[in-house]
Each structure stands twice: as structure tokens, then as C-alpha cells.
Design a protein around this motif. Structure first.
Motif, PDB file in Angstrom:
ATOM      1  N   ALA A  25       0.826  -1.217   0.000  1.00 59.02           N
ATOM      2  CA  ALA A  25       0.000   0.000   0.000  1.00 59.02           C
ATOM      3  C   ALA A  25       0.857   1.262   0.000  1.00 59.02           C
ATOM      4  O   ALA A  25       0.373   2.338  -0.353  1.00 59.02           O
ATOM      5  N   TYR A  26       2.125   1.157   0.381  1.00 60.58           N
ATOM      6  CA  TYR A  26       3.006   2.339   0.386  1.00 60.58           C
ATOM      7  C   TYR A  26       3.474   2.722  -1.016  1.00 60.58           C
ATOM      8  O   TYR A  26       4.035   3.794  -1.200  1.00 60.58           O
ATOM      9  N   LEU A  27       3.312   1.820  -2.007  1.00 63.33           N
ATOM     10  CA  LEU A  27       3.909   2.051  -3.336  1.00 63.33           C
ATOM     11  C   LEU A  27       3.062   3.011  -4.169  1.00 63.33           C
ATOM     12  O   LEU A  27       1.835   2.912  -4.176  1.00 63.33           O
ATOM     13  N   THR A  28       3.711   3.916  -4.897  1.00 65.51           N
ATOM     14  CA  THR A  28       3.017   4.741  -5.890  1.00 65.51           C
ATOM     15  C   THR A  28       2.727   3.847  -7.104  1.00 65.51           C
ATOM     16  O   THR A  28       3.338   2.773  -7.236  1.00 65.51           O
ATOM     17  N   PRO A  29       1.834   4.263  -8.022  1.00 58.87           N
ATOM     18  CA  PRO A  29       1.539   3.406  -9.189  1.00 58.87           C
ATOM     19  C   PRO A  29       2.798   3.044  -9.999  1.00 58.87           C
ATOM     20  O   PRO A  29       2.944   1.906 -10.438  1.00 58.87           O
ATOM     21  N   ASP A  30       3.717   3.986 -10.167  1.00 55.01           N
ATOM     22  CA  ASP A  30       4.949   3.670 -10.915  1.00 55.01           C
ATOM     23  C   ASP A  30       5.816   2.667 -10.148  1.00 55.01           C
ATOM     24  O   ASP A  30       6.373   1.727 -10.727  1.00 55.01           O
ATOM     25  N   GLU A  31       5.948   2.899  -8.857  1.00 58.72           N
ATOM     26  CA  GLU A  31       6.741   1.967  -8.038  1.00 58.72           C
ATOM     27  C   GLU A  31       6.104   0.584  -8.058  1.00 58.72           C
ATOM     28  O   GLU A  31       6.806  -0.436  -8.097  1.00 58.72           O
ATOM     29  N   ARG A  32       4.788   0.561  -8.035  1.00 62.44           N
ATOM     30  CA  ARG A  32       4.086  -0.731  -8.032  1.00 62.44           C
ATOM     31  C   ARG A  32       4.437  -1.557  -9.272  1.00 62.44           C
ATOM     32  O   ARG A  32       4.579  -2.776  -9.192  1.00 62.44           O
ATOM     33  N   LYS A  33       4.590  -0.843 -10.424  1.00 66.52           N
ATOM     34  CA  LYS A  33       4.976  -1.561 -11.656  1.00 66.52           C
ATOM     35  C   LYS A  33       6.390  -2.124 -11.520  1.00 66.52           C
ATOM     36  O   LYS A  33       6.651  -3.280 -11.847  1.00 66.52           O
ATOM     37  N   ASP A  34       7.312  -1.295 -11.034  1.00 68.27           N
ATOM     38  CA  ASP A  34       8.712  -1.734 -10.887  1.00 68.27           C
ATOM     39  C   ASP A  34       8.855  -2.866  -9.873  1.00 68.27           C
ATOM     40  O   ASP A  34       9.775  -3.688  -9.963  1.00 68.27           O
ATOM     41  N   ALA A  35       7.958  -2.887  -8.888  1.00 62.43           N
ATOM     42  CA  ALA A  35       8.092  -3.852  -7.787  1.00 62.43           C
ATOM     43  C   ALA A  35       8.085  -5.300  -8.287  1.00 62.43           C
ATOM     44  O   ALA A  35       8.664  -6.185  -7.647  1.00 62.43           O
ATOM     45  N   ALA A  36       7.469  -5.532  -9.449  1.00 63.18           N
ATOM     46  CA  ALA A  36       7.406  -6.896  -9.994  1.00 63.18           C
ATOM     47  C   ALA A  36       8.790  -7.435 -10.341  1.00 63.18           C
ATOM     48  O   ALA A  36       8.975  -8.633 -10.539  1.00 63.18           O
ATOM     49  N   ARG A  37       9.789  -6.516 -10.440  1.00 57.27           N
ATOM     50  CA  ARG A  37      11.152  -6.945 -10.781  1.00 57.27           C
ATOM     51  C   ARG A  37      11.720  -7.951  -9.787  1.00 57.27           C
ATOM     52  O   ARG A  37      12.558  -8.779 -10.149  1.00 57.27           O
ATOM     53  N   ILE A  38      11.293  -7.853  -8.545  1.00 57.33           N
ATOM     54  CA  ILE A  38      11.868  -8.761  -7.537  1.00 57.33           C
ATOM     55  C   ILE A  38      11.525 -10.203  -7.907  1.00 57.33           C
ATOM     56  O   ILE A  38      12.409 -11.068  -7.983  1.00 57.33           O
ATOM     57  N   TYR A  39      10.252 -10.445  -8.171  1.00 59.34           N
ATOM     58  CA  TYR A  39       9.863 -11.823  -8.501  1.00 59.34           C
ATOM     59  C   TYR A  39      10.412 -12.244  -9.867  1.00 59.34           C
ATOM     60  O   TYR A  39      10.783 -13.402 -10.064  1.00 59.34           O
ATOM     61  N   GLN A  40      10.482 -11.274 -10.806  1.00 50.51           N
ATOM     62  CA  GLN A  40      11.083 -11.602 -12.110  1.00 50.51           C
ATOM     63  C   GLN A  40      12.529 -12.069 -11.917  1.00 50.51           C
ATOM     64  O   GLN A  40      12.973 -13.052 -12.518  1.00 50.51           O
ATOM     65  N   ALA A  41      13.278 -11.362 -11.069  1.00 49.63           N
ATOM     66  CA  ALA A  41      14.685 -11.731 -10.835  1.00 49.63           C
ATOM     67  C   ALA A  41      14.773 -13.110 -10.181  1.00 49.63           C
ATOM     68  O   ALA A  41      15.623 -13.936 -10.547  1.00 49.63           O
ATOM     69  N   LEU A  42      13.878 -13.362  -9.221  1.00 51.26           N
ATOM     70  CA  LEU A  42      13.894 -14.673  -8.553  1.00 51.26           C
ATOM     71  C   LEU A  42      13.556 -15.787  -9.553  1.00 51.26           C
ATOM     72  O   LEU A  42      14.142 -16.868  -9.518  1.00 51.26           O
ATOM     73  N   SER A  43      12.624 -15.508 -10.460  1.00 50.31           N
ATOM     74  CA  SER A  43      12.251 -16.521 -11.457  1.00 50.31           C
ATOM     75  C   SER A  43      13.400 -16.787 -12.428  1.00 50.31           C
ATOM     76  O   SER A  43      13.633 -17.925 -12.835  1.00 50.31           O
ATOM     77  N   LYS A  44      14.109 -15.711 -12.794  1.00 51.64           N
ATOM     78  CA  LYS A  44      15.292 -15.894 -13.665  1.00 51.64           C
ATOM     79  C   LYS A  44      16.335 -16.757 -12.947  1.00 51.64           C
ATOM     80  O   LYS A  44      16.977 -17.609 -13.562  1.00 51.64           O
TER      81      LYS A  44
END
Ligand code: AMP
Length: 280
Positions: free
Chosen positions: A189-208
Motif C-alpha cells: 500500500a506504500y507504493l506509488t503506481p509507478d513503483e508498483r509496476k517496478d516492484a514486480a522486478r523482484i519476482y522476475q529476478a527470482l524466477s530468472k
């Protein structure tokens, strides 16, 4: 659904249930419930009866300058969610009842509490272990449910239960994610809409990382470097740690064998995000 603030009503309810041969379940939370919490509650609902959910934003697990005072809260909505999930008891202790003046007893789970998040949040797992033990002592559950999203918390609680011979079974529940892979968290809930989009990078990196390991990569430092670089490509992200460690004891590994946890903590705007996957 009963809503109990005081310890005696909660314990009496539980003792009665235990004495009539029923199997008491507990899902501890800090509220502001989302589908991750719901998944724990649904699993607990299938396996235990009566089911107790606690909501307590535990000051002892927040450090100075952390988000205790602004942590999201919406108790009215949470009560509706819990009723819909057919929860029997909401245990809602006050801070003063949990930690009266002059409170002075804390649980330290050594070593496991100092690594990963513990290194960045000194005292955090001391607060977690203490409140979980207190909840167990009031609710007297046969089974208690914790999310794998907070894998270090699960490992610390398991260790405490084992070391202190507590008569409760700890159940780990898989991480629930948003459509783009971001692990659900009240702190999103603390994330702005732009940050919310970038936040998916964590799981993308873990999946890679998982894909690399499945393709035969065994060098932990190469994988950690890839994760760090991938996440840091989004400006605004600041990675606190990337760890590849044993699921049993959280010890850092240099090469990948057996069941390993790949864990990340990163700051993005006002949020501190954590996530992990278990491989092998
Ligand atoms: P919290 O309210 O954040 O303290 O979380 C309460 C419980 O829900 C903890 O055991 C968490 O690990 C678990 N939990 C939080 N988020 C998720 C999620 N996305 N998936 C599964 N469990 C979660």
C-alpha cells in the motif's frame, strides 16, 4: 464470530474447545488483510476447528524509525473479511495488555535472528518470537499457520517451538502473488503506481534465478549478482540483500545443492519489500 480483546476469554474459549476434543488453529497477523492472509486462513479453516485469527500490530518487532505508527490498519474491513471466511474468534489484544508497563521478558532465537532481515532490522525477530510465544500461551493452538513469504520468520518460529518444546505444530503456507508476481503484502500500500509496476522486478529476478539453476548453474555468487543487477535496473530500487541460503538453518551457501532459499530485501520508495523462492 467472537471478538475477544482480553486474554481470559480467549484462553477459556480455547480450553473448552480442547477439552471437548477439538483441534484449535491460530493464524497470527498484523491485519490489513489481503489474499495472502486469506490463503493461510482457508488452509487453517480446513484443518482446524475452532479457528482463531489474531490481529496485533506488534510494536516490539518494529525498530526505531520504522513504520509502526503508519502501518496500514482497517479493522472494520478486516472483521468483514474474517466473518466471510467463517473464522470463529478474532483475538484483538491491546498493546497495553500485551506489554504492560515494566514488561521485561523477551525471547531470543540466536543466530537465525541475526542474518538476512535480522541484520538490517536489529531486534525484529526478538519481537516476533516474543509475541508469537505470548499468542501461543493465550490461544493454546494445536496448529499455527505462517506464510513462506516471511521465510525467516517461519524458520525462527519453528526453531523456537523446537528449542522450547512447545506443543504446537507449525504449518508453512506458500506465497500468494499478484498477477505480475509481486508477493502480496500489507506494505505494498506504500507504493506509488509507478513503483508498483517496478516492484514486480523482484519476482522476475527470482524466477530468472530459478531458471538458471534448473539449467545447471551452481555458483551462488553469479546468481546473486544477476538478481542484484536486474532489480537495480529500475531507478529508485535499493537492494538491501540477496541471499542464497539453506532452508533449514539460513546459512549462506556458495554453491547450490539441495533445498535452497533465494531471498531478497529491497527498498522502493517508502516500502521495504521482501520475497523469496525455494528451489530444489
Ligand atoms: P503479516 O500480517 O504481514 O504479519 O502477515 C501475517 C501472516 O501472513 C504471516 O505468517 C505472513 O507470512 C503471511 N503472509 C503475508 N503475506 C503473504 C503472502 N503474500 N502469501 C502468503 N502468506 C503471507
Amino acid at each position: 464470530m467472537h471478538v475477544f480483546e482480553d486474554f481470559n476469554s480467549t484462553r477459556e474459549y480455547s480450553v473448552k474447545a480442547r477439552n471437548s476434543g477439538r483441534w484449535v488453529g491460530l493464524v497470527p497477523t498484523m491485519g490489513f488483510l489481503h489474499d495472502g492472509h486469506k490463503s493461510l486462513i482457508q488452509k487453517a479453516r480446513q484443518e482446524t476447528d475452532p479457528l482463531v485469527v489474531s490481529i496485533f500490530v506488534n510494536p516490539a518487532q518494529f525498530g526505531k524509525g520504522e513504520d509502526y505508527h503508519v502501518y496500514p490498519r482497517d479493522i472494520e474491513r478486516d472483521i468483514r473479511v474474517l466473518k466471510d471466511l467463517a473464522v470463529d474468534v478474532l483475538f484483538l489484544p491491546t498493546v497495553l495488555a500485551m506489554y504492560p508497563d515494566e514488561y521485561s521478558t523477551f525471547v531470543e532465537v540466536e543466530r537465525l535472528s541475526d542474518v538476512l532481515c535480522g541484520a538490517f532490522r536489529p531486534g525484529h525477530f526478538r519481537g516476533v518470537a516474543t509475541v508469537v510465544l505470548k499468542l501461543f500461551n493465550v490461544v493454546l493452538p494445536h496448529k499455527a499457520y505462517f506464510g513462506l513469504k516471511d521465510v525467516q520468520q517461519l524458520v525462527v518460529v519453528r526453531k523456537m517451538v523446537n528449542d522450547l518444546n512447545l506443543p504446537v505444530e507449525i504449518v508453512g503456507v506458500p506465497t500468494v502473488r499478484a498477477f505480475d508476481g509481486l508477493a502480496l503484502s500489507s506494505r505494498n500500500a506504500y507504493l506509488t503506481p509507478d513503483e508498483r509496476k517496478d516492484a514486480a522486478r523482484i519476482y522476475q529476478a527470482l524466477s530468472k534465478a530459478k531458471a538458471l539453476i534448473e539449467a545447471g548453474e551452481r555458483d551462488a555468487s553469479d546468481i546473486k549478482e544477476m538478481i542484484q543487477e536486474y532489480i537495480a535496473q529500475a531507478p529508485g530500487f535499493s537492494v538491501e540483500y540477496v541471499s542464497i541460503c539453506s532452508f533449514q538453518n539460513l546459512q549462506e551457501l556458495s554453491s547450490i545443492t539441495g533445498e535452497v532459499v533465494i531471498a531478497v530485501a529491497a527498498r522502493l520508495g517508502k516500502a521495504r519489500l521482501i520475497d523469496n523462492i525455494i528451489v530444489g
